[in-house]
Design a protein around this motif. Structure first.
Motif, PDB file in Angstrom:
ATOM      1  N   ASN A   4       0.832  -1.196   0.000  1.00 23.63           N
ATOM      2  CA  ASN A   4       0.000   0.000   0.000  1.00 23.63           C
ATOM      3  C   ASN A   4       0.867   1.246   0.000  1.00 23.63           C
ATOM      4  OD1 ASN A   4      -1.975   1.955   0.367  1.00 23.63           O
ATOM      5  ND2 ASN A   4      -2.104   1.618   2.549  1.00 23.63           N
ATOM      6  N   GLN A   5       1.662   1.400   1.052  1.00 24.39           N
ATOM      7  CA  GLN A   5       2.489   2.596   1.139  1.00 24.39           C
ATOM      8  C   GLN A   5       3.707   2.350   1.995  1.00 24.39           C
ATOM      9  OE1 GLN A   5      -0.180   5.446   2.991  1.00 24.39           O
ATOM     10  NE2 GLN A   5       1.094   5.485   4.804  1.00 24.39           N
ATOM     11  N   VAL A   6       4.676   3.230   1.827  1.00 21.97           N
ATOM     12  CA  VAL A   6       5.860   3.286   2.660  1.00 21.97           C
ATOM     13  C   VAL A   6       5.826   4.652   3.324  1.00 21.97           C
ATOM     14  CG1 VAL A   6       8.380   3.401   2.630  1.00 21.97           C
ATOM     15  CG2 VAL A   6       7.177   1.754   1.172  1.00 21.97           C
ATOM     16  N   THR A   7       6.107   4.709   4.623  1.00 23.46           N
ATOM     17  CA  THR A   7       6.127   5.971   5.360  1.00 23.46           C
ATOM     18  C   THR A   7       7.529   6.206   5.897  1.00 23.46           C
ATOM     19  OG1 THR A   7       3.823   5.672   6.000  1.00 23.46           O
ATOM     20  CG2 THR A   7       5.098   7.274   7.253  1.00 23.46           C
ATOM     21  N   ALA A  36       2.071  13.951   5.326  1.00 21.69           N
ATOM     22  CA  ALA A  36       1.729  14.146   3.913  1.00 21.69           C
ATOM     23  C   ALA A  36       1.788  12.795   3.216  1.00 21.69           C
ATOM     24  CB  ALA A  36       2.706  15.108   3.256  1.00 21.69           C
ATOM     25  N   ARG A  37       0.944  12.625   2.197  1.00 20.54           N
ATOM     26  CA  ARG A  37       0.966  11.385   1.411  1.00 20.54           C
ATOM     27  C   ARG A  37       0.952  11.727  -0.066  1.00 20.54           C
ATOM     28  NH1 ARG A  37      -3.826   7.610   1.426  1.00 20.54           N
ATOM     29  NH2 ARG A  37      -4.112   8.687   3.395  1.00 20.54           N
ATOM     30  N   PHE A  38       1.704  10.931  -0.824  1.00 17.57           N
ATOM     31  CA  PHE A  38       1.835  11.108  -2.261  1.00 17.57           C
ATOM     32  C   PHE A  38       1.374   9.856  -2.990  1.00 17.57           C
ATOM     33  CE2 PHE A  38       5.071  13.678  -0.290  1.00 17.57           C
ATOM     34  CZ  PHE A  38       5.102  14.839  -1.050  1.00 17.57           C
ATOM     35  N   ALA A  39       0.913  10.046  -4.218  1.00 24.40           N
ATOM     36  CA  ALA A  39       0.675   8.932  -5.135  1.00 24.40           C
ATOM     37  C   ALA A  39       1.827   8.923  -6.123  1.00 24.40           C
ATOM     38  CB  ALA A  39      -0.650   9.109  -5.874  1.00 24.40           C
ATOM     39  N   CYS A  40       2.295   7.745  -6.435  1.00 27.65           N
ATOM     40  CA  CYS A  40       3.324   7.630  -7.458  1.00 27.65           C
ATOM     41  C   CYS A  40       2.681   7.891  -8.822  1.00 27.65           C
ATOM     42  CB  CYS A  40       3.946   6.243  -7.425  1.00 27.65           C
ATOM     43  SG  CYS A  40       4.877   5.924  -5.916  1.00 27.65           S
ATOM     44  N   ALA A  45       0.907   2.289  -5.616  1.00 28.18           N
ATOM     45  CA  ALA A  45       1.557   2.514  -4.328  1.00 28.18           C
ATOM     46  C   ALA A  45       1.524   3.989  -3.945  1.00 28.18           C
ATOM     47  CB  ALA A  45       3.006   2.016  -4.363  1.00 28.18           C
ATOM     48  N   THR A  46       1.485   4.234  -2.642  1.00 25.36           N
ATOM     49  CA  THR A  46       1.590   5.597  -2.137  1.00 25.36           C
ATOM     50  C   THR A  46       2.813   5.685  -1.233  1.00 25.36           C
ATOM     51  OG1 THR A  46       0.110   5.157  -0.271  1.00 25.36           O
ATOM     52  CG2 THR A  46      -0.890   6.041  -2.278  1.00 25.36           C
ATOM     53  N   PHE A  47       3.198   6.911  -0.948  1.00 28.18           N
ATOM     54  CA  PHE A  47       4.416   7.203  -0.198  1.00 28.18           C
ATOM     55  C   PHE A  47       4.074   8.317   0.763  1.00 28.18           C
ATOM     56  CE2 PHE A  47       8.324   9.731   0.160  1.00 28.18           C
ATOM     57  CZ  PHE A  47       9.217   8.754   0.563  1.00 28.18           C
TER      58      PHE A  47
END
Length: 125
Positions: A4-7, A36-40, A45-47
């Motif tokens: 899902n995501q990496v933080t 804050a969250r980003f979409a690639c 995946a999100t970051f």
């Protein structure tokens, strides 16, 4: 299972947001200066970045972002003022990599692996 995501941790989320926007990620959540969250640009995946008072000790975090047009992409980022620790280089593990650090010292590797990403010659059967 799917990632899902990496933080990653940051001492200054706002400064990191500017860096990752410059890197080409799409900001999708930024309700306050602590997260804050980003979409690639490709894939699902999100970051994300979250504020911490103290960064982890040791070698820290390494994040890989794959870019098919790596050399051109790095040149584009250099024109924006980003400074790389390593320009695109062919690695022994059959990936081409460029290295840069974010404002908190997290190691960011932009790379292209093609079929070798999931199917290197030494892949387990």
């Amino acid at each position: 299972m799917n990632l899902n995501q990496v933080t990653i941790p940051s001492l200054n989320v706002e400064k990191s947001v500017a860096f990752y926007k410059n890197l080409g990620l799409n900001l999708i959540v930024f309700t306050h200066s602590k997260y804050a969250r980003f979409a690639c640009p490709q894939g699902d995946a999100t970051f994300s970045i979250h504020e911490v008072e103290i960064l982890p000790k040791g070698p820290g975090v390494t994040v890989y972002f794959e870019e098919a047009s790596l050399d051109e992409y790095v040149k584009k980022l250099q024109k924006k003022g980003l400074v790389f620790n390593q320009l695109p280089t062919d690695m022994p593990w059959l990936w081409r990599e460029a290295h840069i650090n974010d404002p908190d010292g997290n190691r960011i590797i932009l790379y292209f692996a093609g079929k070798n990403r999931k199917d290197p010659p030494w892949k387990l059967k």
